[in-house]
Design an enzyme around this catalytic site. Structure first.
Site, mmCIF file in Angstrom:
data_model
loop_
_atom_site.group_PDB
_atom_site.id
_atom_site.type_symbol
_atom_site.label_atom_id
_atom_site.label_comp_id
_atom_site.label_asym_id
_atom_site.label_seq_id
_atom_site.Cartn_x
_atom_site.Cartn_y
_atom_site.Cartn_z
ATOM 1 N N SER A 170 0.829 -1.198 0.000
ATOM 2 C CA SER A 170 0.000 0.000 0.000
ATOM 3 C C SER A 170 0.874 1.264 0.000
ATOM 4 O O SER A 170 1.673 1.454 -0.904
ATOM 5 C CB SER A 170 -0.961 -0.040 1.194
ATOM 6 O OG SER A 170 -1.940 0.952 1.095
ATOM 7 N N ASP A 194 -9.943 -3.968 -5.108
ATOM 8 C CA ASP A 194 -9.077 -2.964 -4.485
ATOM 9 C C ASP A 194 -9.059 -1.727 -5.367
ATOM 10 O O ASP A 194 -8.818 -1.822 -6.571
ATOM 11 C CB ASP A 194 -7.665 -3.543 -4.339
ATOM 12 C CG ASP A 194 -6.666 -2.570 -3.725
ATOM 13 O OD1 ASP A 194 -7.078 -1.495 -3.255
ATOM 14 O OD2 ASP A 194 -5.458 -2.904 -3.709
ATOM 15 N N HIS A 242 -8.002 -4.906 -0.551
ATOM 16 C CA HIS A 242 -6.884 -4.115 -0.054
ATOM 17 C C HIS A 242 -6.598 -4.446 1.416
ATOM 18 O O HIS A 242 -7.497 -4.426 2.250
ATOM 19 C CB HIS A 242 -7.165 -2.618 -0.198
ATOM 20 C CG HIS A 242 -5.953 -1.777 0.029
ATOM 21 N ND1 HIS A 242 -5.028 -1.534 -0.956
ATOM 22 C CD2 HIS A 242 -5.488 -1.159 1.137
ATOM 23 C CE1 HIS A 242 -4.059 -0.795 -0.468
ATOM 24 N NE2 HIS A 242 -4.313 -0.544 0.805
#
Length: 404
Positions: A190, A344, A374
């Site tokens: 991320s 995501d 995610h």
């Protein structure tokens, strides 16, 4: 130290917050194709309850919502690991945690610099303790987990500078940790994937340091020009990262506040000539058709607002948005592993970067979790229950590391 006591005092408010969250859950989108949807709903309930209680605490002046969120996400301390030496150190004044396998080795080991996720706002060494232990044990590598400064207290480029500084220190002292100079990798998920990509670009072409062997980018966020790419439209309400939160975190990292979030989401923050310039890299046209099947529709262009651009123009810097780096830099990047998840909002950032790397002759291993969402990697073993797809993705990372 006061937070545990505050929690006890605020249990009635917590119950009210949890009830409000449960009533609001139907507004969030958990597609049936997601890995372990019932478990994800439970995780979402906890996170939304935390956010609701954090808002109450902030309004009462007891602590900020972000401080409370960090406390809850901190994770519990793990005991000693029989297979690892673990020590907390500082690399160029940046806190790090070093994981070294105890078993004897025939030669120098791989080295991994790990940058955690959390939107540049949340996350810590403790939060990612399980992941880093797993990577070190299973790939027989020395792992350095980096605790970079967090937003909004520390705006861009603080997190990037800390990660680069810790990486430089490690590259200059590899022998001390028994690491092979030819097998050092940067890795992150991320926001951490964003930082890994930025650090990798900064070191591309460097002749006075060991060259990075690889970069591992796990559902990375790599651009802030277009929050209306297909994956943003399709997964806008899918946990654990909603479309609005993605823009919120990017703005918090950039400016320390989230003013003009509406305009950024609409796309009014980028001048037409600049949008045209970057369209060769950031465009739905570069997304394979198979990823546009569900819920994608053409959007009406929005009017450019110059005063908004003035507040966010650093979004066009590659150290913040690595997808915008010039080809001359991308061509020098090391072998890459990119993991994306179908459900995501950041899926297309990974797909676009994959194409850029391949177009510039960089070898790419791509792994796509068709039922992934995610944050699934850090939830592979969460509070007593597991997300098998997250474990599968983590094992693919380990297999890639073993191939280096």
């Amino acid at each position: 130290a006061l937070l545990p006591a505050l929690l006890l005092l605020l249990l009635p408010l917590a119950a009210l917050a949890a009830a409000a969250v449960l009533l609001g859950l139907p507004g969030y989108d958990i597609p049936p194709g997601v890995n372990q949807p019932a478990k994800l709903r439970l995780v979402l309930t906890v996170l939304l309850g935390t956010a609701a209680l954090g808002r109450i605490l902030e309004k009462t002046g007891l602590c900020s919502q972000i401080t409370f969120g960090r406390y809850v996400r901190q994770g519990r301390k793990l005991g000693l690991d029989p297979k690892l030496f673990i020590q907390d150190l500082q690399f160029n004044k940046v806190p790090v945690r070093v994981y070294q396998p105890k078993a004897t080795s025939d030669g120098p080991r791989r080295g991994i610099l790990f940058f955690h996720g959390g939107g540049w706002v949340f996350g810590s060494l403790d939060t990612y303790e399980k992941v880093c232990r797993y990577l070190s044990r299973e790939s027989d590598s020395v792992v350095v987990s980096v605790q970079y400064r967090l937003a909004p207290e520390h705006k861009y480029p603080a997190a990037y500078e800390d990660c680069l500084s810790a990486t430089l220190h490690f590259l200059q002292h590899l022998q001390h940790y028994g690491v092979d100079p030819a097998r050092v990798t940067v890795c992150g998920d991320s926001a951490g994937g964003n930082l890994a990509a930025a650090v990798s670009q900064s070191l591309a072409g460097s002749s006075h340091l060991p060259r990075l062997r690889a970069q591992i980018l796990i559902y990375p966020g790599l651009q802030a020009l277009d929050f209306n790419l297909p994956s943003y439209q399709q997964n806008r309400g899918v946990p654990l990262l909603f479309r609005e939160r993605a823009a919120f975190f990017a703005l918090l990292y950039l400016n320390g506040h989230a003013l003009h979030m509406k305009e950024v989401l609409e796309g009014s923050h980028i001048p037409p000539d600049m949008r045209l310039k970057y369209s060769k890299w950031v465009s739905a046209e570069n997304i394979p058709e198979e990823f546009k099947v569900r819920g994608v529709k053409p959007l009406r262009p929005t009017d450019f607002i110059a005063e908004v651009y003035e507040t966010v123009k650093r979004f066009c810097e590659p150290n913040l948005c690595p997808l915008l780096a010039e080809d001359s830099v991308v061509q020098q990047l090391p072998e890459s592993f990119i993991l994306t998840c179908e459900y995501d909002v950041l899926r297309d950032d990974g797909l676009l970067y994959k194409k850029r790397l391949e177009d510039n002759g960089v070898p790419v291993t791509w792994y796509h979790l068709k039922d992934g969402f995610h944050g699934i990697i850090s939830l592979y073993d969460y509070c007593g229950f597991s997300f098998p797809s997250g474990k599968k993705g983590l094992d693919r990372v380990v297999n890639f590391l073993k191939s280096l």
